[in-house]
Enzyme design. Structure first.
Site, short mmCIF file in Angstrom:
data_model
loop_
_atom_site.label_atom_id
_atom_site.label_comp_id
_atom_site.label_asym_id
_atom_site.label_seq_id
_atom_site.Cartn_x
_atom_site.Cartn_y
_atom_site.Cartn_z
N ASP A 13 0.87 -1.06 0.03
CA ASP A 13 -0.13 -0.10 0.07
C ASP A 13 0.94 1.16 -0.08
O ASP A 13 1.94 1.43 0.81
CB ASP A 13 -0.80 -0.19 1.25
CG ASP A 13 -2.01 0.82 1.12
OD1 ASP A 13 -3.26 0.73 1.39
OD2 ASP A 13 -1.52 2.40 1.00
N MET A 14 0.72 2.11 -0.88
CA MET A 14 1.40 3.35 -1.11
C MET A 14 1.31 4.43 0.05
O MET A 14 0.23 4.26 0.62
CB MET A 14 1.25 4.05 -2.26
CG MET A 14 1.48 3.08 -3.68
SD MET A 14 3.48 2.57 -3.91
CE MET A 14 4.17 4.26 -4.12
N ASP A 106 -3.49 2.32 -5.46
CA ASP A 106 -2.17 1.98 -4.74
C ASP A 106 -2.16 1.04 -3.90
O ASP A 106 -1.40 0.92 -2.96
CB ASP A 106 -2.32 3.39 -3.83
CG ASP A 106 -2.74 3.44 -2.47
OD1 ASP A 106 -3.79 2.60 -2.37
OD2 ASP A 106 -2.30 3.88 -1.45
N GLU A 107 -2.92 -0.11 -4.17
CA GLU A 107 -2.60 -1.54 -3.58
C GLU A 107 -2.53 -2.74 -4.25
O GLU A 107 -3.25 -2.76 -5.32
CB GLU A 107 -3.94 -1.80 -2.58
CG GLU A 107 -4.46 -0.98 -1.78
CD GLU A 107 -5.63 -1.63 -1.13
OE1 GLU A 107 -5.54 -2.51 -0.33
OE2 GLU A 107 -6.81 -1.03 -1.56
P1 TTP Z 1 -5.42 4.99 1.09
O1 TTP Z 1 -4.33 3.95 0.66
O2 TTP Z 1 -6.52 4.47 1.86
O3 TTP Z 1 -4.50 6.44 1.73
P2 TTP Z 1 -3.28 7.10 1.34
O4 TTP Z 1 -2.33 5.96 0.40
O5 TTP Z 1 -3.27 8.39 0.86
O6 TTP Z 1 -2.63 6.95 2.79
P3 TTP Z 1 -1.98 5.77 3.70
O7 TTP Z 1 -0.62 6.08 3.64
O8 TTP Z 1 -2.74 5.65 5.02
O9 TTP Z 1 -2.16 4.44 2.75
O10 TTP Z 1 -6.00 5.25 -0.44
C1 TTP Z 1 -5.12 5.59 -1.80
C2 TTP Z 1 -5.48 6.46 -2.40
O11 TTP Z 1 -7.03 6.60 -2.71
C3 TTP Z 1 -5.45 8.14 -1.67
O12 TTP Z 1 -4.08 8.58 -1.85
C4 TTP Z 1 -6.53 8.98 -2.17
C5 TTP Z 1 -7.50 7.79 -2.79
N1 TTP Z 1 -8.50 8.09 -1.81
C6 TTP Z 1 -9.78 8.91 -2.05
O13 TTP Z 1 -9.81 9.42 -3.13
N2 TTP Z 1 -10.82 8.73 -1.12
C7 TTP Z 1 -10.61 8.21 0.04
O14 TTP Z 1 -11.77 8.29 0.85
C8 TTP Z 1 -9.74 7.30 0.22
C9 TTP Z 1 -9.57 6.59 1.63
C10 TTP Z 1 -8.50 7.23 -0.52
MG MG Z 2 -2.13 3.87 0.77
#
Ligand code: TTP
Ligand code: MG
Length: 385
Positions: A13-14, A106-107
């Protein structure tokens, strides 16, 4: 005696994905609270770790974020750009396992089973992967390694940012005994409340009630929950298989044989199909025109190009040429076009082959970015008809 290799699933996960991309691209954003969001929905997509200290979170209204962190830098999302970065990440992953499942932008899950047999080795391999993602994109990610998918996903979240968390097979029972049920993916607010009334706080507590109880209480979700409590997750890593073609079609309000009207529809369809191909980084060689007549009979005509394309103009002009060749006078109730034969290796151009026109590619990219930002209706490209 040979023993089966231990199953190992890796989840990547990014870290603060969209925000990290913006910080990477704009040095002035580094080390500062950056909030990505805005537009129609007016909610936070994500924010940098610096902004999280102020309590800003994904899905929060921008207005609330402004109250919590007025000094933050607010940035509109650039989806097409993040998609591209995502593709680069996925390319790296494919060199680490034959089984890669992209789960979101991002996963991803990777099957590491049999690649390494000892815990320290899987960790070393994960660390190499993490370093390579950093090298290819300049971005940091967090990794979880566990015997099954849901545990790998929980693990990747445990030491964010830039963490590598290995949950060894022998450690799973103790881990489940202390895992709050809310951490199990799929347990939301509603299920959470049910579990609370039953005094089920940790994953292992679920086993205090028999399987049938959970099935009665929560149906299929109950059965899955009972499995998770034992560390069971039968879902395999399922690589995404690309669609074999991309197409668009429209049925008219009133049947027509007017060439100008038909051309206009084909153009809009080429635009749609081209944008989808470009977004997925795909190109196809075969363009197919589909026509359905007033009497409901239907024909398709195809042409295979010397080189694969995802350029709107090439798709459009090929489909239009196919239409003209039909010398059709019947009225149509539907017209459509498609692009197929993806992904073969680019070959040497022959003498008569036309290479992709870089100006067309640039125009497409510009319009894609504008549509991404302002919605599909925003742009009608200067009519070429
Ligand atoms: P996530 O992996 O949930 O969040 P993240 O990568 O920004 O932070 P973390 O380090 O906690 O993993 O989501 C990936 C991307 O998806 C995030 O950068 C933006 C998008 N996203 C949205 O647009 N709306 C949302 O509600 C969520 C949770 C994520
Ligand atoms: Mg992420």
């Amino acid at each position: 005696m040979t023993t089966a290799p231990l199953p190992w699933i890796l989840h990547l996960d990014m870290d603060a994905f969209y925000a990290s991309v913006e910080q990477r691209d704009e040095p002035r954003y580094r080390g500062r609270p950056v909030i990505i969001g805005g537009g129609d929905r007016g909610v936070v997509a994500t924010c940098s770790y610096e902004a999280r200290k102020f309590g800003v979170r994904s899905a929060m209204p921008i207005s609330e974020a402004r109250r919590l962190c007025p000094q933050a830098i607010y940035v509109m999302p650039r989806m097409a750009h993040y998609q591209e970065v995502s593709q680069t990440v996925m390319q790296v992953l494919h060199s680490y396992s034959p089984l890669v499942e992209q789960a979101s932008i991002d996963e991803a899950y990777l099957d590491f089973t049999g690649l390494e047999l000892v815990e320290s080795d899987v960790r070393a391999r994960a660390q190499r992967l993490q370093a390579e993602v950093k090298e290819a994109t300049g971005l940091s990610c967090s990794l979880g390694l566990a015997p099954v998918k849901f545990l790998a996903k929980i693990a990747s979240d445990m030491h964010k940012p830039a963490g590598v968390t290995v949950l060894a097979h022998h450690a799973v029972p103790a881990f489940l005994a202390r895992l709050p049920v809310g951490k199990i993916p799929g347990v939301g607010k509603q299920t959470g409340l049910v579990l609370e009334t039953l005094s089920v706080h940790y994953a292992a507590d679920i086993l205090r009630y028999p399987r049938e109880f959970w099935e009665r209480k929560l149906g299929k979700a109950g059965l899955a929950l009972y499995e998770r409590a034992q560390g069971i997750d039968p879902r395999p890593v399922t690589p995404y298989t690309e669609p074999k073609s991309e197409s668009a079609e429209n049925t008219f309000d009133a049947d027509t044989s007017d060439p100008a009207v038909l051309a206009r529809w084909l153009f809009a369809q080429a635009e749609r199909v081209g944008a989808r191909l470009r977004k997925g980084g795909r190109k196809g060689r075969t363009i197919t025109l589909k026509m359905k007549f007033s009497d409901f009979t239907q024909i398709t005509r195809s042409r295979t190009l010397p080189t694969a394309t995802n350029t709107t103009r090439v798709i459009y002009e090929t489909a239009l040429a196919l239409l003209h060749e039909q010398k059709n006078t019947q009225r149509l109730r539907l017209i459509g076009l498609g692009v197929s034969q993806f992904g073969e290796v680019p070959r040497q151009l022959g003498f008569f082959d036309t290479p992709e026109d870089p100006r067309e590619a640039k125009l497409d990219a510009t319009l894609d970015a504008l549509r991404e930002k302002f919605g599909p209706a925003a742009i009608v490209r200067g009519r070429i008809l």
